[in-house]
Design an enzyme around this catalytic site. Structure first.
Site, PDB file in Angstrom:
ATOM      1  N   ALA A   1       3.920   6.533  30.378  1.00  0.00           N
ATOM      2  CA  ALA A   1       4.250   7.854  30.933  1.00  0.00           C
ATOM      3  C   ALA A   1       5.747   7.899  31.211  1.00  0.00           C
ATOM      4  CB  ALA A   1       3.486   8.087  32.230  1.00  0.00           C
ATOM      5  N   LYS A   2       6.258   9.035  31.520  1.00  0.00           N
ATOM      6  CA  LYS A   2       7.651   9.171  31.949  1.00  0.00           C
ATOM      7  C   LYS A   2       7.790  10.495  32.661  1.00  0.00           C
ATOM      8  CE  LYS A   2      11.640   6.942  31.496  1.00  0.00           C
ATOM      9  NZ  LYS A   2      11.830   5.487  31.342  1.00  0.00           N
ATOM     10  N   GLY A   3       8.761  10.581  33.560  1.00  0.00           N
ATOM     11  CA  GLY A   3       8.967  11.843  34.252  1.00  0.00           C
ATOM     12  C   GLY A   3      10.419  12.045  34.580  1.00  0.00           C
TER      13      GLY A   3
END
Ligand code: NAD
Length: 410
Positions: A102-104
């Site tokens: 994931a990444k944000g």
């Protein structure tokens, strides 16, 4: 399409061809589970309203809860976050952590905000996404523009909704459920991978000439590790400028100097150096540890290093990669070289869930083992399939994700 997205998909398809993945499986693996885009509105210190956009892309969960950094930077957008989330899926699989990717991020320049504003932005972002993240769902960590303090605010705000949950985020301060050795982990991992690469080529690390771009978290800890191994760091650049000393730069003194000077520029006893000169320097090892996309078709021809270790995410564009391959430069890809950070994040999560603290010696020995084992897996696969290390790493990572997806069923 976003440059980095195009480049990453090119690397994906090279590996997918070797794995004989069907078109349908490729689409499945490349399509993110969920893309979250939220409004992050705060009141600034001067009483004005400021509205930002926050993202969290949850790419794949076939191998476990999703894991990836949280970036505060003006260039953050949906395409960049998706690219980095996808990269995390392959990275956690290459080092065989029980995680997906994931990444944000929030599209904001954190240098324009006060500490109070940064805290309010972080808490507001958590208010918007807390139901979709958590220790068994998706665990953020620091990335560019965020740090242990931001993770502490994240944890505190998350716990207002869900009770005591330190494993909801990693990279926390050591005094607040963080892990020993997390801060140094990516740089140390880069150092151990550099040492392993040289050893595999029967080149001693002692006296090996190294040029490094970036002296932030990753670059400074990598430089320190390599200096301790008696390598010679001869060239270094950062946002303030660059320095060159063919006799080797005294890294402990430079660390003290950079703390007060704000960077490496004008460090006594060195000549000055530009980024272009650094990338073309006559050295054994080149380590880009700052920005993505720094090696392109235009400058890859000038690279004289024999080994290039990708400490940054995506520093080599695909056309540059081909040029480097033709020049027999050994490129160790980001999804292996900089996986030390997520590995110690995993140790932090494990410690939080066990309510048991590891000491630094234990963290380092477990990290070194995972990095060495992963390097060997990738190295052996590259020999076996007669492919570059990048392709081998992608084959290993994507293969593991594809098998988990198939075994789990859709
Ligand atoms: P950082 O912000 O701590 O440091 C970045 C460094 O790059 C600084 O020294 C800065 O001066 C330098 N820099 C910026 N612009 C530059 C330019 N134009 N020329 C030369 N140097 C320049 O960031 P970091 O955490 O060290 O991350 C560096 C890279 O490593 C990023 O690509 C990041 O995504 C990647 N990475 C970081 C981690 C981690 O745990 N921190 C893990 C995996 C990958």
């Amino acid at each position: 399409m976003h440059d980095s997205l195009t480049s990453q998909q090119a690397y994906f398809h090279q590996a997918a061809d070797i794995l004989n993945l069907s078109q349908n499986m490729r689409v499945l693996l490349l399509t993110p589970q969920r893309e979250i885009k939220v409004q992050v509105a705060i009141e600034r210190d001067n009483g004005e309203i400021a509205t930002y956009v926050g993202y969290r892309v949850q790419h794949d969960k076939s191998r476990g809860p999703m894991k990836g950094g949280l970036r505060y930077h003006p260039a953050v957008d949906a395409a960049e976050v998706l690219t980095l989330a996808t990269l995390m899926t392959w990275k956690t699989a290459v080092v065989n952590l029980p995680y997906g990717g994931a990444k944000g991020g929030i599209s904001v320049d954190p240098r324009t905000l006060s500490a109070g504003e940064l805290e309010r932005i972080t808490r507001k972002f958590v208010d918007e996404i807390h139901d979709m993240v958590g220790p068994d769902k998706d665990i953020p960590a620091p990335d560019m523009g965020t740090n242990a303090q931001v993770m502490a605010w994240f944890n505190n705000q998350y716990e207002k909704f869900h009770g005591h949950q330190p494993a909801c985020v990693t990279g926390k301060p050591v005094e607040l459920h963080g892990s020993e050795g997390r801060e140094e982990a990516t740089g140390r991992g880069v150092g151990t991978i550099t040492a392993a690469t040289l050893a595999e080529h029967r080149q001693p690390i002692k006296g090996a000439k190294i040029a490094l771009q970036g002296f932030g978290n990753v670059g400074s800890f990598a430089a320190r590790y390599l200096y301790e191994q008696r390598a010679k760091i001869v060239g270094l650049t950062d946002m303030t400028g660059g320095i060159w000393n063919p006799e080797g730069i005294a890294i402990p003194e430079l660390l003290d100097y950079a703390k007060t000077a704000g960077g490496v520029a004008d460090f006594p006893g060195c000549d000055s150096l530009t980024n272009e000169e650094l990338l073309a320097a006559d050295v054994d090892v080149l380590i880009p540890a700052a920005l993505g996309g720094v090696l392109t078709a235009a400058n890859a021809k000038s690279v004289r290093a024999k080994y290039l270790i990708e400490a940054a995410n995506g520093p080599v564009m695909p056309d540059a990669d081909e040029i480097l391959l033709a020049k027999n430069v050994v490129v160790v890809p980001d999804i292996l070289a900089n996986a030390g950070g997520v590995t110690v994040s995993y140790f932090e999560w494990v410690q939080n869930r066990q309510h048991f603290k590891w000491d630094l010696t234990h963290v380092r020995s477990q990290l070194d083992k995972i990095m060495a084992d992963s390097f060997q897996r990738v190295w052996q696969l590259a020999q076996e399939k007669k492919v570059p290390l990048r392709t081998a790493a992608y084959v290993l990572g994507i293969g593991r994700v594809a098998r988990a997806t198939t075994l789990g069923g859709i």
